[in-house]
Design a protein around this motif. Structure first.
Motif, mmCIF file in Angstrom:
data_model
loop_
_atom_site.group_PDB
_atom_site.id
_atom_site.type_symbol
_atom_site.label_atom_id
_atom_site.label_comp_id
_atom_site.label_asym_id
_atom_site.label_seq_id
_atom_site.Cartn_x
_atom_site.Cartn_y
_atom_site.Cartn_z
ATOM 1 N N PHE A 224 19.758 27.915 12.717
ATOM 2 C CA PHE A 224 20.362 28.732 11.664
ATOM 3 C C PHE A 224 21.527 28.013 10.986
ATOM 4 O O PHE A 224 21.685 28.097 9.779
ATOM 5 N N ALA A 225 22.321 27.297 11.762
ATOM 6 C CA ALA A 225 23.421 26.524 11.171
ATOM 7 C C ALA A 225 22.866 25.446 10.233
ATOM 8 O O ALA A 225 23.396 25.230 9.131
ATOM 9 N N ALA A 226 21.798 24.772 10.649
ATOM 10 C CA ALA A 226 21.181 23.740 9.815
ATOM 11 C C ALA A 226 20.608 24.333 8.526
ATOM 12 O O ALA A 226 20.520 23.643 7.507
ATOM 13 N N ALA A 227 20.240 25.603 8.570
ATOM 14 C CA ALA A 227 19.704 26.286 7.388
ATOM 15 C C ALA A 227 20.808 26.806 6.474
ATOM 16 O O ALA A 227 20.525 27.421 5.445
ATOM 17 N N GLY A 228 22.068 26.587 6.848
ATOM 18 C CA GLY A 228 23.190 26.959 5.989
ATOM 19 C C GLY A 228 23.763 28.338 6.203
ATOM 20 O O GLY A 228 24.537 28.826 5.386
ATOM 21 N N GLU B 21 22.214 48.226 6.554
ATOM 22 C CA GLU B 21 22.171 47.027 5.708
ATOM 23 C C GLU B 21 21.805 45.769 6.490
ATOM 24 O O GLU B 21 21.644 44.699 5.908
ATOM 25 N N ILE B 22 21.656 45.873 7.805
ATOM 26 C CA ILE B 22 21.368 44.711 8.647
ATOM 27 C C ILE B 22 19.891 44.700 9.025
ATOM 28 O O ILE B 22 19.335 45.702 9.462
ATOM 29 N N GLY B 23 19.277 43.528 8.854
ATOM 30 C CA GLY B 23 17.901 43.329 9.274
ATOM 31 C C GLY B 23 17.854 42.826 10.706
ATOM 32 O O GLY B 23 18.858 42.354 11.247
ATOM 33 N N VAL B 24 16.674 42.926 11.332
ATOM 34 C CA VAL B 24 16.517 42.533 12.727
ATOM 35 C C VAL B 24 15.259 41.694 12.883
ATOM 36 O O VAL B 24 14.182 42.084 12.419
ATOM 37 N N VAL B 25 15.426 40.543 13.535
ATOM 38 C CA VAL B 25 14.285 39.745 13.965
ATOM 39 C C VAL B 25 14.222 39.872 15.477
ATOM 40 O O VAL B 25 15.165 39.499 16.172
ATOM 41 N N ILE B 26 13.128 40.440 15.971
ATOM 42 C CA ILE B 26 12.928 40.577 17.408
ATOM 43 C C ILE B 26 12.107 39.391 17.865
ATOM 44 O O ILE B 26 11.026 39.126 17.336
ATOM 45 N N SER B 27 12.641 38.678 18.845
ATOM 46 C CA SER B 27 11.943 37.535 19.419
ATOM 47 C C SER B 27 11.745 37.824 20.893
ATOM 48 O O SER B 27 12.707 37.908 21.644
ATOM 49 N N SER B 28 10.483 37.996 21.284
ATOM 50 C CA SER B 28 10.241 38.389 22.660
ATOM 51 C C SER B 28 8.865 37.934 23.110
ATOM 52 O O SER B 28 7.948 37.832 22.305
ATOM 53 N N GLY B 29 8.755 37.696 24.399
ATOM 54 C CA GLY B 29 7.469 37.414 25.005
ATOM 55 C C GLY B 29 6.786 38.684 25.460
ATOM 56 O O GLY B 29 5.629 38.673 25.860
ATOM 57 N N ALA B 30 7.505 39.792 25.381
ATOM 58 C CA ALA B 30 6.952 41.083 25.797
ATOM 59 C C ALA B 30 5.865 41.519 24.814
ATOM 60 O O ALA B 30 5.993 41.293 23.619
ATOM 61 N N PRO B 31 4.822 42.147 25.297
ATOM 62 C CA PRO B 31 3.735 42.578 24.415
ATOM 63 C C PRO B 31 4.070 43.878 23.674
ATOM 64 O O PRO B 31 3.392 44.881 23.807
ATOM 65 N N THR B 32 5.166 43.842 22.887
ATOM 66 C CA THR B 32 5.618 45.065 22.220
ATOM 67 C C THR B 32 5.235 45.131 20.762
ATOM 68 O O THR B 32 5.420 46.150 20.136
ATOM 69 N N GLY B 33 4.734 44.052 20.226
ATOM 70 C CA GLY B 33 4.392 44.062 18.811
ATOM 71 C C GLY B 33 3.257 43.107 18.533
ATOM 72 O O GLY B 33 2.922 42.266 19.349
ATOM 73 N N ILE C 104 12.643 44.929 9.893
ATOM 74 C CA ILE C 104 12.353 44.371 11.216
ATOM 75 C C ILE C 104 11.136 43.454 11.157
ATOM 76 O O ILE C 104 10.112 43.816 10.582
ATOM 77 N N ARG C 105 11.282 42.304 11.784
ATOM 78 C CA ARG C 105 10.143 41.408 11.989
ATOM 79 C C ARG C 105 10.083 41.061 13.465
ATOM 80 O O ARG C 105 11.112 40.948 14.125
ATOM 81 N N PHE C 106 8.871 40.889 13.958
ATOM 82 C CA PHE C 106 8.654 40.514 15.348
ATOM 83 C C PHE C 106 8.066 39.116 15.386
ATOM 84 O O PHE C 106 7.074 38.839 14.715
ATOM 85 N N VAL C 107 8.693 38.239 16.163
ATOM 86 C CA VAL C 107 8.195 36.883 16.361
ATOM 87 C C VAL C 107 7.961 36.719 17.853
ATOM 88 O O VAL C 107 8.891 36.826 18.660
ATOM 89 N N ARG D 7 9.003 28.594 17.526
ATOM 90 C CA ARG D 7 9.927 27.551 17.069
ATOM 91 C C ARG D 7 11.154 28.227 16.451
ATOM 92 O O ARG D 7 11.019 29.289 15.831
ATOM 93 N N PRO D 8 12.314 27.627 16.588
ATOM 94 C CA PRO D 8 13.493 28.207 15.937
ATOM 95 C C PRO D 8 13.302 28.392 14.429
ATOM 96 O O PRO D 8 13.790 29.366 13.858
ATOM 97 N N ASP D 9 12.543 27.491 13.788
ATOM 98 C CA ASP D 9 12.300 27.630 12.356
ATOM 99 C C ASP D 9 11.521 28.904 12.027
ATOM 100 O O ASP D 9 11.680 29.465 10.939
ATOM 101 N N ASP D 10 10.679 29.372 12.958
ATOM 102 C CA ASP D 10 9.963 30.634 12.736
ATOM 103 C C ASP D 10 10.955 31.795 12.640
ATOM 104 O O ASP D 10 10.767 32.716 11.840
ATOM 105 N N LEU D 11 11.999 31.734 13.451
ATOM 106 C CA LEU D 11 13.028 32.782 13.424
ATOM 107 C C LEU D 11 13.841 32.703 12.136
ATOM 108 O O LEU D 11 14.164 33.730 11.534
#
Length: 134
Positions: free
Chosen positions: A31-35, A86-98, A107-110, A115-119
């Motif tokens: 995220f830092a590299a993405a500015g 006003e805040i969006g959420v990216v959920i990153s999990s190995g759990a079979p929840t989405g 909301i997006r589920f990854v 890869r960090p770039d996917d997030l």
């Protein structure tokens, strides 16, 4: 109370919540590299404190399964959706929840492993949708 200068205009604030140190560092670096301006929390309790003290976070990237702290990742997501519309959420999990992808406009589920770039891409897609920019 310490002074927290606001982010420069146009800067996207991202809060990364991850209990695995290496994943937290890799994701924050991407995220830092993405500015973006990156804030880090090791569990949902820390995330709640950061969110309560800042009004310039646009997206929270969070794991769901975080054993440390009083608040679960799922409770964190529910609280963000209710308290900070006003805040969006990216959920990153190995759990079979989405199924992955778009769950709502905020909301997006990854699915892990990812890869960090996917997030980063998921977070930018949310900000783009919420602000009509990018």
């Amino acid at each position: 109370m310490s002074y927290r200068p606001p982010l420069p205009k146009g800067t996207i604030g991202v809060l990364v919540v991850e209990d695995e140190t290496l994943l937290l560092m890799e994701t924050a670096d991407a995220f830092a590299a993405a500015g973006t301006a990156v804030f880090e929390a090791r569990h949902a309790d820390e995330a709640m404190i950061i969110l309560a003290g800042r009004d310039d976070i646009s997206v929270v990237v969070t794991d769901l399964d975080m054993p440390a702290g009083q608040v679960s990742g799922r409770q964190l997501v529910d609280t963000i959706l209710a308290r900070w519309p006003e805040i969006g959420v990216v959920i990153s999990s190995g759990a079979p929840t989405g199924q992955g992808g778009l769950l709502s406009e905020r909301i997006r589920f990854v699915h892990k492993p990812c890869r960090p770039d996917d997030l980063v891409n998921a977070a930018f897609a949310i900000v783009s949708h919420l602000t009509g920019s990018f």
